[in-house]
Design a protein around this motif. Structure first.
Motif, PDB file in Angstrom:
ATOM      1  N   TRP A  23      87.779 -67.453  -1.969  1.00  0.00           N
ATOM      2  CA  TRP A  23      89.069 -66.765  -1.907  1.00  0.00           C
ATOM      3  C   TRP A  23      88.873 -65.327  -2.369  1.00  0.00           C
ATOM      4  O   TRP A  23      87.985 -65.039  -3.171  1.00  0.00           O
ATOM      5  CB  TRP A  23      90.100 -67.429  -2.826  1.00  0.00           C
ATOM      6  CG  TRP A  23      90.524 -68.806  -2.418  1.00  0.00           C
ATOM      7  CD1 TRP A  23      90.056 -69.544  -1.371  1.00  0.00           C
ATOM      8  CD2 TRP A  23      91.501 -69.623  -3.077  1.00  0.00           C
ATOM      9  NE1 TRP A  23      90.671 -70.768  -1.323  1.00  0.00           N
ATOM     10  CE2 TRP A  23      91.569 -70.840  -2.363  1.00  0.00           C
ATOM     11  CE3 TRP A  23      92.329 -69.454  -4.197  1.00  0.00           C
ATOM     12  CZ2 TRP A  23      92.437 -71.874  -2.738  1.00  0.00           C
ATOM     13  CZ3 TRP A  23      93.194 -70.477  -4.570  1.00  0.00           C
ATOM     14  CH2 TRP A  23      93.249 -71.683  -3.838  1.00  0.00           C
ATOM     15  N   MET A  24      89.695 -64.438  -1.863  1.00  0.00           N
ATOM     16  CA  MET A  24      89.728 -63.076  -2.397  1.00  0.00           C
ATOM     17  C   MET A  24      91.111 -62.469  -2.189  1.00  0.00           C
ATOM     18  O   MET A  24      91.926 -63.026  -1.436  1.00  0.00           O
ATOM     19  CB  MET A  24      88.610 -62.191  -1.834  1.00  0.00           C
ATOM     20  CG  MET A  24      88.371 -62.232  -0.369  1.00  0.00           C
ATOM     21  SD  MET A  24      86.784 -61.421   0.094  1.00  0.00           S
ATOM     22  CE  MET A  24      85.554 -62.543  -0.478  1.00  0.00           C
ATOM     23  N   THR A  25      91.357 -61.355  -2.891  1.00  0.00           N
ATOM     24  CA  THR A  25      92.676 -60.732  -2.771  1.00  0.00           C
ATOM     25  C   THR A  25      92.535 -59.342  -2.174  1.00  0.00           C
ATOM     26  O   THR A  25      91.491 -58.697  -2.303  1.00  0.00           O
ATOM     27  CB  THR A  25      93.359 -60.568  -4.151  1.00  0.00           C
ATOM     28  OG1 THR A  25      92.540 -59.706  -4.964  1.00  0.00           O
ATOM     29  CG2 THR A  25      93.542 -61.898  -4.843  1.00  0.00           C
ATOM     30  N   TYR A  26      93.596 -58.910  -1.499  1.00  0.00           N
ATOM     31  CA  TYR A  26      93.731 -57.513  -1.097  1.00  0.00           C
ATOM     32  C   TYR A  26      95.174 -57.132  -1.419  1.00  0.00           C
ATOM     33  O   TYR A  26      96.106 -57.815  -0.966  1.00  0.00           O
ATOM     34  CB  TYR A  26      93.430 -57.305   0.386  1.00  0.00           C
ATOM     35  CG  TYR A  26      93.701 -55.881   0.827  1.00  0.00           C
ATOM     36  CD1 TYR A  26      92.996 -54.821   0.274  1.00  0.00           C
ATOM     37  CD2 TYR A  26      94.690 -55.607   1.765  1.00  0.00           C
ATOM     38  CE1 TYR A  26      93.260 -53.511   0.634  1.00  0.00           C
ATOM     39  CE2 TYR A  26      94.962 -54.288   2.142  1.00  0.00           C
ATOM     40  CZ  TYR A  26      94.242 -53.250   1.560  1.00  0.00           C
ATOM     41  OH  TYR A  26      94.520 -51.953   1.917  1.00  0.00           O
ATOM     42  N   ARG A  27      95.342 -56.102  -2.246  1.00  0.00           N
ATOM     43  CA  ARG A  27      96.673 -55.766  -2.767  1.00  0.00           C
ATOM     44  C   ARG A  27      97.313 -57.026  -3.348  1.00  0.00           C
ATOM     45  O   ARG A  27      96.702 -57.653  -4.189  1.00  0.00           O
ATOM     46  CB  ARG A  27      97.524 -55.116  -1.689  1.00  0.00           C
ATOM     47  CG  ARG A  27      96.855 -53.844  -1.222  1.00  0.00           C
ATOM     48  CD  ARG A  27      97.761 -52.967  -0.438  1.00  0.00           C
ATOM     49  NE  ARG A  27      97.137 -51.663  -0.327  1.00  0.00           N
ATOM     50  CZ  ARG A  27      97.602 -50.681   0.387  1.00  0.00           C
ATOM     51  NH1 ARG A  27      98.726 -50.835   1.050  1.00  0.00           N
ATOM     52  NH2 ARG A  27      96.978 -49.534   0.437  1.00  0.00           N
ATOM     53  N   VAL A  69      91.934 -54.757  11.539  1.00  0.00           N
ATOM     54  CA  VAL A  69      91.358 -55.571  10.463  1.00  0.00           C
ATOM     55  C   VAL A  69      92.479 -56.210   9.631  1.00  0.00           C
ATOM     56  O   VAL A  69      92.407 -57.391   9.281  1.00  0.00           O
ATOM     57  CB  VAL A  69      90.400 -54.747   9.572  1.00  0.00           C
ATOM     58  CG1 VAL A  69      89.920 -55.572   8.384  1.00  0.00           C
ATOM     59  CG2 VAL A  69      89.197 -54.256  10.376  1.00  0.00           C
ATOM     60  N   TYR A  70      93.543 -55.445   9.342  1.00  0.00           N
ATOM     61  CA  TYR A  70      94.649 -56.012   8.558  1.00  0.00           C
ATOM     62  C   TYR A  70      95.223 -57.262   9.259  1.00  0.00           C
ATOM     63  O   TYR A  70      95.567 -58.240   8.623  1.00  0.00           O
ATOM     64  CB  TYR A  70      95.784 -54.991   8.382  1.00  0.00           C
ATOM     65  CG  TYR A  70      95.430 -53.792   7.515  1.00  0.00           C
ATOM     66  CD1 TYR A  70      94.461 -53.876   6.522  1.00  0.00           C
ATOM     67  CD2 TYR A  70      96.083 -52.572   7.683  1.00  0.00           C
ATOM     68  CE1 TYR A  70      94.144 -52.781   5.733  1.00  0.00           C
ATOM     69  CE2 TYR A  70      95.771 -51.477   6.896  1.00  0.00           C
ATOM     70  CZ  TYR A  70      94.797 -51.579   5.923  1.00  0.00           C
ATOM     71  OH  TYR A  70      94.491 -50.500   5.150  1.00  0.00           O
ATOM     72  N   ARG A  71      95.298 -57.178  10.603  1.00  0.00           N
ATOM     73  CA  ARG A  71      95.854 -58.313  11.361  1.00  0.00           C
ATOM     74  C   ARG A  71      94.952 -59.537  11.218  1.00  0.00           C
ATOM     75  O   ARG A  71      95.414 -60.649  10.984  1.00  0.00           O
ATOM     76  CB  ARG A  71      95.980 -57.910  12.841  1.00  0.00           C
ATOM     77  CG  ARG A  71      97.235 -58.437  13.480  1.00  0.00           C
ATOM     78  CD  ARG A  71      97.562 -57.903  14.867  1.00  0.00           C
ATOM     79  NE  ARG A  71      96.478 -57.480  15.690  1.00  0.00           N
ATOM     80  CZ  ARG A  71      96.275 -56.209  16.058  1.00  0.00           C
ATOM     81  NH1 ARG A  71      97.085 -55.260  15.637  1.00  0.00           N
ATOM     82  NH2 ARG A  71      95.265 -55.905  16.843  1.00  0.00           N
TER      83      ARG A  71
END
Ligand code: HEM
Ligand code: MTE
Length: 470
Positions: A23-27, A69-71
């Motif tokens: 798992w990882m987070t972005y914002r 990439v965000y999508r």
């Protein structure tokens, strides 16, 4: 996202490897990337952020800051970072401003796909105004920050009897200086169209990640002969750039020795483009030019040439710039076994009229202009254009420069004036083109036949759709 649960940072930290899931987070988003790790276009680097935040890494690997990439990231979302933890997430670590301190000024005309590292292409309508692409209009494809300028190229490796370490001015005095006109095309050119058909991973290039320039430099074959390298001793020649990633790994690629050592292939260590010293974005002070090959092998900011028995170990040689078919299973199949792409297949694209534009109301005809090119020194025999869904085709007029059989490195421009079918008035008109090269290879009709996971070498028949006024 209100439909998803809040997740605590300490739970995320427990998901660091395949046994627990990654798992990882972005914002404030939480993402499960377990199944994505193997097929991540940046390879295992993604695991540096396992159990933590990607934000700081993406400061440097800023290629991720695109809608595309965000999508793809959102498809992996499993939750929201708990509000109490979100407040404590470290923001930018500042690595970006230092790494990108050598970026040059760029022409505002370029359409930017990624600002850091810089990736941009010209508007396609401007691309075919000149047979030689002006340097300011030439696409830029940087995987990494532009490095500080260093004027030194070394030659080492298998069979090198005389190690070389030379500046551009030493190259000019020691070897014959020649000029070669060649097109260079990124293997990702036209990726956006392939992505529209079915999603692929990579920068969303239109059809202008190609240019045709005059490159001046010395023959690689002369430099290798001077160093003592002989055919038979080596299989590949590796090129190292001066640009490197956050861990200090430089950009690197290799080409087969048979190409590097053959003077007829015109492989250059180039220091001029269109009669001027190389611009920073195009590899100053010296880059490799490999006519007929994809752009990725034409290493910029060249620092080191290594004669070798094996291909480069770099990510871009071993894992990227490969045709990965739909059937490829990232969990079980080995990407290093897939052949690296070298030569480009036959290509053509319409630059005018621009896709989505409107034709003039009082015109009965449409002028169609574009480019065509094939790799490996194959020339272009013809380009046909259709304005009736491929029922009939008209041969276009070609503009090309003779360079000799097997050494047709420059592109071909084409133009044709076609009558607008009367039943198209007040509606849409599709304009298509297809080229045939001197080996009688023609472009595939259909994207489905060549679709691949990274969206590379899209050379299916090009189509633009325009509006025809009443
Ligand atoms: C490239 C997705 C995390 C390093 C890419 C690309 C995608 C992607 C879609 C292709 C971009 C393009 O060419 O347009 C993701 C996702 C991540 C993630 C969804 C996590 C949720 C990371 C992390 C790192 C990293 C943490 C580094 C520590 C890279 C590198 C490339 C890349 C080096 C290749 C860039 C190049 O060759 O130009 N990633 N990434 N990525 N990523 Fe990631
Ligand atoms: N060389 C270095 N050192 N670093 C890079 O990122 N990009 C490659 C190639 N050489 C690259 C490189 C790719 S993928 C292409 S398409 C061409 O450079 C683009 O060359 P240009 O930017 O001069 O158009």
């Amino acid at each position: 996202r209100d439909d998803l649960p809040d997740i605590r940072r300490k739970d995320i930290e427990r998901h660091k490897d395949a046994s627990t899931g990654v798992w990882m987070t972005y914002r404030d988003g939480v993402y499960d990337v377990t199944d994505f790790v193997a097929e991540h276009p940046g390879n295992k680097k993604i695991l540096l952020a396992a159990g933590g935040a990607v934000d700081g890494f993406w400061d440097f690997y800023a290629i991720h800051h695109t809608p595309h990439v965000y999508r793809q990231l959102e498809e992996l979302r499993i939750g929201n970072l708990h509000p109490e933890d979100a407040a404590q997430t470290p923001a930018s670590n500042g690595s970006s401003s230092k790494a990108f301190s050598h970026e040059p000024r760029r022409a505002p005309v370029l359409q930017v796909h990624s600002a850091r590292p810089f990736n941009a292409e010209p508007p396609s309508e401007l691309l075919v105004d000149d047979f030689i692409t002006p340097t300011t209009l030439f696409f830029v494809r940087n995987h990494l920050p532009v490095p500080a300028m260093v004027d030194s190229v070394t030659v080492d490796g298998v069979g090198v009897h005389r190690p070389v370490n030379m500046s551009v001015s030493e190259m000019k005095t020691r070897f014959e200086v020649i000029t070669v006109t060649t097109a260079m095309q990124c293997a990702g050119n036209r990726r956006r169209e392939m992505d529209d058909f079915r999603s692929v991973k990579g920068l969303q290039w239109g059809s202008a990640a190609i240019g045709n320039a005059e490159w001046t430099g010395v023959r690689l074959s002369d430099v290798l002969a001077y160093a003592g390298v002989r055919e038979g001793d080596i299989e590949h020649v590796i090129f190292q750039g001066g640009d490197s990633d956050a861990e200090g790994t430089p950009y690197e690629a290799s080409i087969p020795a048979a190409i590097a050592l053959d003077p007829h292939r015109d492989v250059l260590l180039a220091f001029e483009m269109n009669g001027e010293p190389l611009a920073e974005d195009h590899g100053a002070p010296c880059r490799v030019i490999v006519p007929g090959f994809i752009g990725a092998r034409q290493v910029k900011w060249l620092r080191r040439i290594t004669a070798s028995r094996a291909v480069s170990e770099s990510h871009w040689q071993r894992a990227d710039y490969k045709i990965v078919p739909d059937s490829f299973n990232w969990a079980h199949d080995d990407i290093s076994e897939v052949m690296p792409i070298y030569e480009y297949p036959v290509q053509s694209a319409i630059c005018e009229p621009a896709n989505g534009s409107s034709l003039d109301a009082d015109e009965d005809t449409v002028v169609v202009r574009g480019y065509s090119w094939s790799g490996g020194g194959r020339g272009i025999l013809g380009v046909d254009v259709s304005v009736d869904e491929g029922v009939t085709w008209r041969a276009a007029r070609l503009t090309q420069t003779p360079q000799g059989v097997g050494r047709q490195w420059a592109w071909t421009l084409f133009d044709v004036e076609a009558a607008i079918p009367s039943d198209r008035r007040g509606g849409r008109l599709d304009v298509m083109c297809r080229a045939v090269d001197t080996a009688h290879n023609s472009q595939p009709g259909d994207i489905a036949a060549i679709w691949n996971q990274r969206g590379l070498l899209h050379n299916a028949c090009h189509r633009v759709t325009v509006h025809v006024p009443e």
